[in-house]
Each structure stands twice: as structure tokens, then as C-alpha cells.
Write a protein that holds these residues in place. Structure first.
Motif, short mmCIF file in Angstrom:
data_model
loop_
_atom_site.label_atom_id
_atom_site.label_comp_id
_atom_site.label_asym_id
_atom_site.label_seq_id
_atom_site.Cartn_x
_atom_site.Cartn_y
_atom_site.Cartn_z
N ALA A 17 0.65 -1.14 -0.12
CA ALA A 17 -0.04 0.08 -0.01
C ALA A 17 0.87 1.21 -0.03
O ALA A 17 0.58 2.26 -0.71
CB ALA A 17 -1.12 -0.15 1.23
N TYR A 18 1.83 1.32 0.78
CA TYR A 18 2.65 2.50 0.91
C TYR A 18 3.46 2.64 -0.39
O TYR A 18 3.35 3.74 -0.87
CB TYR A 18 3.74 2.15 1.96
N GLY A 19 4.00 1.67 -1.19
CA GLY A 19 4.52 1.67 -2.34
C GLY A 19 3.60 1.98 -3.37
O GLY A 19 3.99 2.75 -4.40
N ALA A 36 -6.32 -1.09 2.87
CA ALA A 36 -5.10 -1.84 3.01
C ALA A 36 -4.35 -1.46 4.27
O ALA A 36 -3.93 -2.29 4.94
CB ALA A 36 -4.28 -1.47 1.82
N ASN A 37 -4.34 -0.35 4.61
CA ASN A 37 -3.81 0.02 6.07
C ASN A 37 -4.51 -0.30 7.34
O ASN A 37 -3.91 -0.69 8.19
CB ASN A 37 -3.63 1.73 5.99
N ILE A 38 -5.73 -0.51 7.10
CA ILE A 38 -6.37 -0.77 8.23
C ILE A 38 -6.38 -2.61 8.49
O ILE A 38 -5.99 -2.71 9.50
CB ILE A 38 -8.00 -0.57 8.03
N VAL A 39 -6.14 -3.28 7.29
CA VAL A 39 -6.00 -4.54 7.46
C VAL A 39 -4.76 -4.81 7.73
O VAL A 39 -4.22 -5.66 8.72
CB VAL A 39 -6.48 -5.22 5.94
N LEU A 54 4.74 -4.79 22.98
CA LEU A 54 3.74 -3.43 23.35
C LEU A 54 4.03 -2.27 22.43
O LEU A 54 3.06 -1.79 21.80
CB LEU A 54 3.80 -3.30 24.71
N PRO A 55 5.20 -2.02 22.07
CA PRO A 55 5.60 -0.99 21.24
C PRO A 55 5.06 -1.01 19.73
O PRO A 55 4.28 -0.32 19.05
CB PRO A 55 7.03 -0.95 21.24
N SER A 56 5.10 -2.35 19.27
CA SER A 56 4.46 -2.61 18.08
C SER A 56 3.05 -2.45 18.27
O SER A 56 2.13 -2.22 17.05
CB SER A 56 4.75 -3.99 17.64
N VAL A 57 2.40 -3.02 19.23
CA VAL A 57 1.09 -3.04 19.27
C VAL A 57 0.62 -1.52 19.10
O VAL A 57 -0.62 -1.01 18.57
CB VAL A 57 0.47 -3.76 20.61
N GLY A 58 1.01 -0.70 20.09
CA GLY A 58 0.88 0.61 20.18
C GLY A 58 0.82 1.31 18.90
O GLY A 58 -0.14 2.30 18.34
N LEU A 59 1.81 1.02 18.17
CA LEU A 59 2.09 1.82 16.67
C LEU A 59 1.02 1.27 15.72
O LEU A 59 0.32 2.10 15.13
CB LEU A 59 3.40 1.42 16.10
N ASN A 60 0.62 0.04 15.94
CA ASN A 60 -0.53 -0.78 14.92
C ASN A 60 -1.76 -0.13 15.44
O ASN A 60 -2.70 0.01 14.31
CB ASN A 60 -0.26 -1.88 14.80
N VAL A 61 -1.99 -0.03 16.52
CA VAL A 61 -3.46 0.85 17.12
C VAL A 61 -3.53 2.08 16.37
O VAL A 61 -4.57 2.33 15.65
CB VAL A 61 -3.36 0.67 18.49
N VAL A 62 -2.73 3.09 16.31
CA VAL A 62 -2.54 4.12 15.75
C VAL A 62 -2.61 4.10 14.19
O VAL A 62 -3.55 4.80 13.72
CB VAL A 62 -1.30 5.11 16.26
N TRP A 63 -1.77 3.17 13.83
CA TRP A 63 -1.70 3.00 12.46
C TRP A 63 -3.30 2.79 11.77
O TRP A 63 -3.83 3.17 10.72
CB TRP A 63 -0.92 1.86 12.12
N THR A 64 -3.89 1.69 12.60
CA THR A 64 -5.12 1.55 12.24
C THR A 64 -6.33 2.30 12.37
O THR A 64 -7.09 2.60 11.45
CB THR A 64 -5.82 0.21 13.02
#
Length: 94
Positions: A17-19, A36-39, A54-64
Motif C-alpha cells: 500500500a505504501y509503495g 489496506a492500511n486498516i487490514v 507492546l511498542p508494536s501494538v501501540g504503533l499498529n493501534v494508531v496506524w489502524t
């Protein structure tokens, strides 16, 4: 094993999606990129929870959440005007 497949799928989808958005194939604010970014963010969130990362979880909550906001805007739902300040105005005398 399932969590690894979900995580790798999310990573591949997010990079794709980024590309596509970076090359102008998809508008960055379009519904395809948002979905695509939500999924992708959700898949990586599941993987991060499984691994207690947990850092990955936090980042991906924000990303979603960003993806959800983009999808709402792409669907034409009313949004607050850019530059609108929420809350009471600041008084220079205080």
C-alpha cells in the motif's frame, strides 16, 4: 504459525500500500489505501499482541485508527474543518 502468517501478510500488505501510494498508483487518501492500511495494521496488531510486543501494538493501534479516519474521509463523511480549535479560546489576559 498462524500468527506469523498473519503478521507477514500485514507487513507485505502495508508495504504494498505504501509503495502504491508513493508511486501515485493509489491516492494516499483513497479508500483502497485506507482499507489496506486498516487490514495491515490490524494484522500486525494481532501478531504483536501474540508476541507481547507492546511498542508494536501501540504503533499498529494508531496506524489502524489513522486508516479508519482516512476511510471515513474518503467516504465523504463530514469532518471538522482543518485548523479548527477544540475547546475554549485562550485569553491573552490570563
Amino acid at each position: 504459525m498462524v500468527y506469523e502468517v498473519v503478521g507477514w501478510f500485514g507487513a507485505a500488505l502495508g508495504l504494498a500500500a505504501y509503495g502504491l501510494a508513493a508511486r501515485g498508483r493509489w491516492p494516499a487518501t483513497g479508500w483502497r489505501n485506507a482499507v489496506a492500511n486498516i487490514v495491515a495494521g490490524s494484522c500486525l496488531l494481532v501478531n504483536g499482541l501474540h508476541h507481547s510486543a507492546l511498542p508494536s501494538v501501540g504503533l499498529n493501534v494508531v496506524w489502524t485508527l489513522i486508516g479508519i479516519g482516512t476511510l471515513l474521509r474518503a467516504r465523504g463523511l463530514p469532518q471538522r474543518a482543518a485548523g479548527t480549535v477544540v475547546g475554549a479560546p485562550l485569553d491573552a489576559d490570563e
